[in-house]
Design a protein around this motif. Structure first.
Motif, PDB file in Angstrom:
ATOM      1  N   TYR A   1      35.166  19.980 -17.070  1.00 19.87           N
ATOM      2  CA  TYR A   1      35.567  18.476 -17.504  1.00 19.87           C
ATOM      3  C   TYR A   1      34.475  17.495 -16.987  1.00 19.87           C
ATOM      4  O   TYR A   1      34.456  16.277 -17.591  1.00 19.87           O
ATOM      5  N   TYR A   2      33.552  17.763 -16.181  1.00 20.61           N
ATOM      6  CA  TYR A   2      32.698  16.778 -15.475  1.00 20.61           C
ATOM      7  C   TYR A   2      31.611  17.436 -15.459  1.00 20.61           C
ATOM      8  O   TYR A   2      31.632  18.464 -14.785  1.00 20.61           O
ATOM      9  N   ASP A   3      30.406  16.800 -15.686  1.00 19.71           N
ATOM     10  CA  ASP A   3      29.117  17.518 -15.625  1.00 19.71           C
ATOM     11  C   ASP A   3      28.532  17.297 -14.328  1.00 19.71           C
ATOM     12  O   ASP A   3      27.990  16.293 -13.623  1.00 19.71           O
ATOM     13  N   VAL A   4      28.866  18.484 -13.337  1.00 20.43           N
ATOM     14  CA  VAL A   4      28.699  18.195 -11.997  1.00 20.43           C
ATOM     15  C   VAL A   4      27.020  18.517 -11.806  1.00 20.43           C
ATOM     16  O   VAL A   4      26.672  18.282 -10.672  1.00 20.43           O
ATOM     17  N   TRP A   5      26.297  18.802 -12.853  1.00 20.80           N
ATOM     18  CA  TRP A   5      24.781  19.132 -12.650  1.00 20.80           C
ATOM     19  C   TRP A   5      24.063  17.684 -12.754  1.00 20.80           C
ATOM     20  O   TRP A   5      23.223  17.590 -12.458  1.00 20.80           O
ATOM     21  N   ASP A   6      24.561  16.787 -13.574  1.00 19.74           N
ATOM     22  CA  ASP A   6      24.230  15.662 -13.943  1.00 19.74           C
ATOM     23  C   ASP A   6      25.161  14.543 -13.807  1.00 19.74           C
ATOM     24  O   ASP A   6      25.748  14.005 -14.750  1.00 19.74           O
ATOM     25  N   PRO A   7      25.346  14.022 -12.670  1.00 19.50           N
ATOM     26  CA  PRO A   7      26.409  13.010 -12.270  1.00 19.50           C
ATOM     27  C   PRO A   7      26.326  11.700 -13.215  1.00 19.50           C
ATOM     28  O   PRO A   7      27.232  10.952 -13.586  1.00 19.50           O
ATOM     29  N   ASP A   8      24.864  11.475 -13.848  1.00 21.93           N
ATOM     30  CA  ASP A   8      24.616  10.270 -14.543  1.00 21.93           C
ATOM     31  C   ASP A   8      25.030  10.624 -16.094  1.00 21.93           C
ATOM     32  O   ASP A   8      24.908   9.649 -16.642  1.00 21.93           O
ATOM     33  N   ASN A   9      25.479  11.500 -16.372  1.00 18.54           N
ATOM     34  CA  ASN A   9      25.931  11.901 -17.802  1.00 18.54           C
ATOM     35  C   ASN A   9      26.837  10.958 -18.115  1.00 18.54           C
ATOM     36  O   ASN A   9      28.023  10.534 -17.559  1.00 18.54           O
ATOM     37  N   SER A  10      26.598  10.256 -19.083  1.00 14.89           N
ATOM     38  CA  SER A  10      27.703   9.318 -19.758  1.00 14.89           C
ATOM     39  C   SER A  10      29.044   9.812 -20.221  1.00 14.89           C
ATOM     40  O   SER A  10      29.908   9.038 -20.152  1.00 14.89           O
ATOM     41  N   ARG A  11      29.047  11.138 -20.320  1.00 19.85           N
ATOM     42  CA  ARG A  11      30.591  11.745 -20.493  1.00 19.85           C
ATOM     43  C   ARG A  11      31.318  11.743 -19.270  1.00 19.85           C
ATOM     44  O   ARG A  11      32.349  12.124 -19.157  1.00 19.85           O
ATOM     45  N   ASN A  12      30.627  11.377 -18.067  1.00 15.94           N
ATOM     46  CA  ASN A  12      31.298  11.518 -16.605  1.00 15.94           C
ATOM     47  C   ASN A  12      31.946  10.277 -16.441  1.00 15.94           C
ATOM     48  O   ASN A  12      31.694   9.469 -15.422  1.00 15.94           O
ATOM     49  N   TRP A  13      33.075   9.821 -17.285  1.00 18.95           N
ATOM     50  CA  TRP A  13      33.921   8.570 -17.153  1.00 18.95           C
ATOM     51  C   TRP A  13      34.977   9.046 -16.256  1.00 18.95           C
ATOM     52  O   TRP A  13      35.102   9.902 -15.616  1.00 18.95           O
ATOM     53  N   GLN A  14      35.651   7.950 -15.825  1.00 24.62           N
ATOM     54  CA  GLN A  14      36.862   8.133 -15.153  1.00 24.62           C
ATOM     55  C   GLN A  14      37.953   9.243 -15.292  1.00 24.62           C
ATOM     56  O   GLN A  14      38.410   9.853 -14.476  1.00 24.62           O
ATOM     57  N   TYR A  15      38.245   9.303 -16.658  1.00 26.31           N
ATOM     58  CA  TYR A  15      39.053  10.496 -17.220  1.00 26.31           C
ATOM     59  C   TYR A  15      38.606  11.678 -17.072  1.00 26.31           C
ATOM     60  O   TYR A  15      39.099  12.790 -16.577  1.00 26.31           O
ATOM     61  N   ALA A  16      37.352  11.875 -17.066  1.00 21.73           N
ATOM     62  CA  ALA A  16      36.558  13.330 -16.795  1.00 21.73           C
ATOM     63  C   ALA A  16      36.819  13.904 -15.218  1.00 21.73           C
ATOM     64  O   ALA A  16      36.955  14.871 -14.837  1.00 21.73           O
ATOM     65  N   GLN A  17      36.524  12.462 -14.359  1.00 19.12           N
ATOM     66  CA  GLN A  17      36.719  12.763 -13.090  1.00 19.12           C
ATOM     67  C   GLN A  17      38.047  13.150 -12.721  1.00 19.12           C
ATOM     68  O   GLN A  17      38.518  14.063 -12.045  1.00 19.12           O
ATOM     69  N   GLU A  18      38.909  12.487 -13.322  1.00 22.07           N
ATOM     70  CA  GLU A  18      40.598  12.654 -13.160  1.00 22.07           C
ATOM     71  C   GLU A  18      40.934  14.251 -13.719  1.00 22.07           C
ATOM     72  O   GLU A  18      41.669  15.000 -12.917  1.00 22.07           O
TER      73      GLU A  18
END
Lengths: 282, 870
Positions: free
Chosen positions: B332-349
């Protein structure tokens, strides 16, 4: 003789011990019959209609956006369409007396336990509602992996299990019969209805299939133009991952059943459920 | 399993009744180092050497040549990391029983677990290194061993062993008896053993172990001239396996022994991968001492091996594996590239939700059998096939073999041996439904092919013989025990002749060996596969694409080997060896898709092997040392794999041909005899074992019948699952019946099994792994971090009622290093999705390259053995 007798006794004892103490550790397993996938503790307490829900969140729906459902409300709805056939994937359609809505769940083959005619009671607090091409959907926010667009997506199956209770057993007779599709149908009212349409496939030549992979769009689906016998056209949309995507389009007159899905304000699409939704008339 | 055990126990219990007349000679047990190790170790093989652990696909290889400090110790010392001698596949290690070869004809490997639990019967080994002449074969590049299963070789007397451990099994009991050779020329001996662990006691959660071992040998000697020996043994075993998983799973479970192959059913633990294995074998050996210098040894062996292993499978449903990649937070969250644009708040949730779910309870991390049953019940109501079921894959073998060796000591310096090996093996491979998990039935339909073909297309049928036009007809419903998917036999027949000539001259001991052999292989399909349906050609002949017998592939192979050992005096010796041979491919790599059709791999040829070695040995009062350098080059090899190819959305069968590899390295073994009861041992090896050329590949998708050709960029990939660098420092001390061992071992350069399809041209292009100059940017092979392990043992021999009672405690991994990855494999999925037309879709957030599946060493573990001889 005495020497052999002593070891013989020991050996036999060991053999007997082994024989009686050993048993299969992976023997026959008794079937499990009392497990429910859904949350059977959910009770009715604050049921709202689908219509009122869509009205409350109409901005999010019409903007193809999403909003969190903060109120502790529920819907009590009947499943009309599941994902059997693979064309309607990771979503189901439910209705109550006021309207229809799609529920998006990240789960394959929900049809094994979500049947048409199943009545569900669903807690909505904490879930999200929005519009996918202005088509109302309950789910969870997602980002398109290709365009990056933010939109309503699907909830996890664990959220789904946690938020839904199944009431009774499915009764197919409760599912409304399909209505005749006309391009003039009001999109706000009739989106997600089960419909049928009679006519011919515009590109049928005796060989062309419903969804050639080389014609698939970014959604892995193909729209085939369907000439409605009573006038106008509509797109029959088929996923290349549907079981029946390789069905040859009949050249003669057919009746197509499916779910009427609005796409924005501009168009309708009809999505067949299974290959049985294509009936040859001549 | 219970029935087998009862019969065996009764038979074994009755057997000694025939020998209740003569008094045996009791072995009081010796106390020298080698004997102590054997006696007090009370087992010859460690669990990892048995090849049972952790769902490994290749057995370890052991060379136990007593002449070499390195080879005589390395197999045992490095067994916790499943060390493979020179990183060779175990098909390069030949095993013989009383002179007849017993390697599996189909894959060339020997499964040591088939003789596990028979420790006392497997002590008498004549092991030879790569360039050592022996009395039973031309030694293979991984060495050869001949086990002596004659009753007269068993020590006379009784021995009872009881063991407790926290390893694969928890408890073990063994009883061994040997009559010795009686005055009337009879010898009888045997051993019976039992190893056990249940789900509550096994070291790895979700596994269990249930194994009875028996061995019986009866020998009759007629003076010094003739001897006839009949031995039989078996090892009925039921055990649950451990699976590899990703570092993320281990982190979430907070346990590097996390095992995804089990779950809860109605509150009870249930394993999804259970192996049942039983290989009853009989061996008849005739020894004929023709005269003082000539001997003929002939052995006839027969075996019926029954092997099945279960697996949870699914059709058109959610993947039930708890560590399926979509279940992980990193999906759900790109742990290898925290700057990935798909790492938005809902990805974090979503990441947090998934993390909370994984860590909330153990049940969330394992298979939910209850859920799978519930879904199957739902399908019953609609009269549909099971979505989830347990399948059992069967690999049975009926084997017969003959080995005969003529041994002639021409004079005191000259010996000549001539041997014949014959073998016939039929492998029966099929799949059955083991448990429908609440569903009522399923059909023999290729669900991978639905999607390529319509459900009504006969090509989706696994067996057209029973197809009536309705893919889901009532008449073709399959139930528990029915065969589905595939059913075929592989036949292998082999004959070979070998000879060895040894000659001592002056300071040199020389040998030359040669062998020649013939082999034929064919397949006999028992299902008429829909994609590869038999048909009638233009001449009216039936072409048996899948059902019936294939053509026969025949091979002629052979080779030679020669070596010399120069005694330079004062304990110094030099040795040289060189060899070249061609080896016929085994049946397991000979067919493109044996589960589906009769087609052989194209360009199937003998594998060529060049081997060489140079060594120095020193043996004096205070130091025994062996230093060896070797180089082996193989080419024209063939390899075969099957796995799910995510890019093709299909199971695939992959044949790699023209495989070329180099193996080279240096090995050192030193034994310092500091005092008469204190030794310091030093072992070390540094090796290389890698592909030296990219390989041609032909792969077949299970959902279509068209073979695809490509190139696999595997040049530089290394042999996996074994340390290519290892060093051990050991201290051994014994005094007054006590002995102490302490070994510090360091392992490094452990590579994980590479994923071939990730290096196909097609996949490299799809993944855009192309450099500016047009060359491919081939992914590095996944590698384990190295690590240190401290092992020790302490033991003592007591005298009880005038007989020795040995107590031995072995502790492995004293420092509890659980970070040592011992092996694993790269995942064969891409970091992007693909469409049905083969075009690359979107990037996935989950990174398969960063998430190989791994096995980790068990933390501190022990075995306590008590054995009593009387």
């Amino acid at each position: 003789m005495r020497n052999y007798m002593k070891y013989l006794c020991g050996l036999c004892l060991l053999c007997v011990l082994c024989g009686v103490s050993v048993s299969c550790q992976d023997g026959d397993w008794e079937p499990v019959t009392n497990y429910t996938l859904w949350n059977d503790t959910i009770q009715e307490r604050n049921v709202v209609t689908i219509g009122s829900l869509k009205q409350k969140y109409k901005t999010a729906i019409s903007n193809s956006s999403y909003a969190k459902i903060e109120d502790d409300v529920q819907i009590k709805a009947l499943v009309t369409v599941n994902d059997e056939g693979g064309n309607i994937s990771q979503q189901i359609v439910v209705k109550d007396e006021s309207g229809y809505i799609i529920i998006g769940v990240t789960e394959n083959s929900m049809y094994s336990y979500v049947k048409p005619g199943q009545l569900i009671l669903m807690n909505l607090k904490g879930l999200y509602i929005g519009g996918y091409g202005k088509n109302a959907q309950i789910g969870y926010p997602g980002k398109s992996s290709t365009s990056g667009a933010e939109r309503i997506g699907r909830m996890t199956r664990y959220d789904w299990y946690d938020h839904v209770n199944f009431l009774g057993t499915p009764d197919k007779t409760l599912v409304p019969a399909a209505i005749e599709f006309k391009p003039s149908l009001d999109k706000d009212t009739y989106s997600d209805y089960l419909v049928y349409v009679e006519g011919t496939f515009a590109d049928a030549d005796g060989e062309a299939i419903l969804a050639p992979v080389n014609m698939a769009d970014a959604g892995n689906s193909v729209n085939r133009t369907f000439k409605i016998a009573s006038g106008g056209t509509v797109d029959i949309r088929t996923s290349t991952y549907a079981d029946f995507y390789k069905m040859v389009m009949p050249t003669g007159r057919v009746r197509v059943y499916g779910v009427a899905i609005r796409y924005q304000d501009s168009s309708w699409q009809i999505q067949m459920r299974t290959g049985d939704d294509l009936v040859i008339l001549e | 399993m219970t029935k087998k055990l009862t019969l065996v126990a009764l038979f074994f219990g009755m057997a000694p009744l025939g020998f209740a007349q003569d008094k045996p000679t009791v072995d009081t047990g010796s106390t020298d180092d080698a004997s102590l190790r054997q006696d007090n170790a009370a087992f010859v093989f460690t669990e990892s050497q048995l090849g049972e652990n952790d769902d490994v696909t290749q057995n370890v290889i052991m060379v136990n040549s007593a002449n070499n400090v390195y080879t005589s110790n390395v197999g045992y010392l490095f067994s916790p990391v499943r060390y493979k001698y020179r990183a060779y596949n175990s098909r390069f290690n030949d095993i013989y029983f009383n002179g007849v070869q017993v390697n599996n004809s189909e894959n060339g490997q020997f499964n040591y677990s088939t003789i596990g639990g028979m420790n006392d019967a497997t002590r008498n080994i004549d092991a030879s290194g790569v360039f050592e002449a022996n009395t039973f074969s031309m030694s293979n590049i991984g060495g050869s061993s001949n086990y002596n299963f004659r009753a007269s070789s068993l020590p006379a007397g009784h021995k009872v062993t009881l063991s407790g451990a926290n390893r694969n099994y928890t408890l073990r009991a063994m009883y061994t008896f040997g009559s010795g050779v009686t005055k009337r020329g009879w010898a009888f001996g045997g051993t019976i053993g039992y190893r056990w662990a249940n789900m509550q006691t096994a070291a790895v959660e979700g596994t269990f172990y249930n194994s009875l071992s028996y061995f019986l040998s009866l020998q009759k000697m007629w003076g010094d001239r003739h001897s006839l020996n009949l031995a039989t043994w078996g090892n009925p075993t039921e055990r649950a396996q451990q699976g590899a998983s990703t570092d993320e799973a281990y982190w979430l479970a907070n346990d590097r022994q996390y095992n995804p192959y089990w779950g809860y059913q109605d509150g009870k633990k249930r394993a999804s991968r259970v192996v049942n294995n039983y290989e009853p074998t009989a061996l008849l050996t005739w020894d004929y001492n023709i005269n003082d210098r000539m001997k003929l040894t002939t052995s006839l062996i027969g075996k019926y091996a029954m092997y099945s292993s279960t697996k949870l499978n699914y059709n058109d449903a959610q993947n039930p594996a708890p560590d399926y990649w979509k279940n992980f937070p990193s999906n759900y969250y790109d742990v290898w590239d925290p700057d990935n644009s798909r790492n938005w708040q809902y990805a974090q949730e979503s990441w947090q939700d998934a993390y909370d779910f994984w860590t909330a309870s153990k049940a969330n991390r394992q298979i939910n059998f209850d859920e799978l049953y519930a879904k199957n019940y739902g399908l019953n109501a609609d009269q549909k096939d099971a979505a989830y079921f347990i399948q059992a894959k069967h690999n049975n073998h009926i084997m017969a073999g003959l080995g005969s060796t003529f041994d002639w000591s021409i004079d005191k310096d000259t010996k000549w041996k001539l041997g014949l090996q014959l073998g016939n093996n039929v492998g029966q491979h099929y799949q059955t439904i083991d448990d429908l998990m609440g569903a009522e039935y399923m059909h023999n339909v290729n669900n991978y092919a639905i999607g390529t073909y319509l459900p009504s297309d006969p090509r989706v049928q696994y067996d057209l013989r029973h197809y009536d036009g309705n893919p889901y007809s009532e008449a073709n419903r399959l139930r528990v025990g029915d065969r589905y998917g595939f059913d075929y036999n592989l036949w292998m027949q082999r004959a070979s002749l070998w000879t060895t000539f040894t000659r001592d001259k002056g300071i040199s001991h020389n040998f030359i060996s040669a062998r020649i052999g013939g082999q034929q292989i064919w397949r006999d399909g028992k299902m008429n596969n829909g994609i590869f349906a038999n048909y009638t050609d233009a001449n009216g002949c039936e072409v048996k694409l899948s059902y019936g017998k294939s053509q026969k592939a025949r091979f002629l192979d052979g080779g030679f080997k020669m070596g010399t050992n120069l005694n330079l005096g004062k304990g110094n010796a030099l040795s040289f060896g060189v060899g070249y041979e061609a080896r016929a491919p085994h049946a397991n790599v000979a067919f493109v898709s044996p589960e589906q059709n009769n087609n052989f791999v194209s360009d199937l040829v003998n594998e060529k092997i060049f081997s060489s070695e140079i060594g120095y040995a020193l043996n004096n009062r205070w130091l025994q040392m062996n230093l060896t350098a070797y180089y082996t080059h193989t080419y024209d090899g063939t390899e075969w794999q099957n796995f799910y190819n995510d890019d093709e959305n299909s199971f695939t069968y992959n044949s790699l041909t023209g495989v070329q590899k180099d193996y080279y390295g240096v090995e050192l073994g030193m034994k310092f005899k500091v005092t008469s009861n204190f030794n310091i041992n030093l072992l070390g090896s540094f090796a290389e074992a890698k592909y030296t050329k990219n390989t041609d590949v032909v792969y077949l998708l299970s959902n279509a019948g068209i073979p695809q050709q490509d190139v696999c960029y595997n040049k530089g990939m290394r042999e996996s699952g074994t340390p290519l660098a290892a060093v051990s420092l050991g201290l051994r001390y014994s005094v007054k019946g006590w002995y102490f061992n302490l070994n510090g071992n360091y392992y490094d350069r452990i590579y994980l099994s590479y994923s071939p399809n990730m290096r196909y041209t097609k996949n490299l292009s799809s993944a855009n792994k192309i450099n500016a100059d047009g060359s491919y940017n081939v992914p590095e092979q996944a590698k384990s971090n190295g690590g240190f392990m401290l092992d020790g043992s302490i033991g003592h021999t007591f005298r009880v009622a005038h007989h020795p009672l040995n107590v031995n405690l072995m502790v492995t991994n004293i420092t509890n290093n659980r970070k040592l990855c011992t092996g694993g494999y790269e995942q064969s999925r891409s970091n992007y999705s693909t469409n049905k037309n083969g075009q690359t879709g979107s990037e996935r957030l989950y990174d398969f390259v960063q998430n190989p599946k791994k096995f980790y060493a068990q933390g501190i573990n022990f075995m306590l053995n008590v054995n009593y001889r009387f």
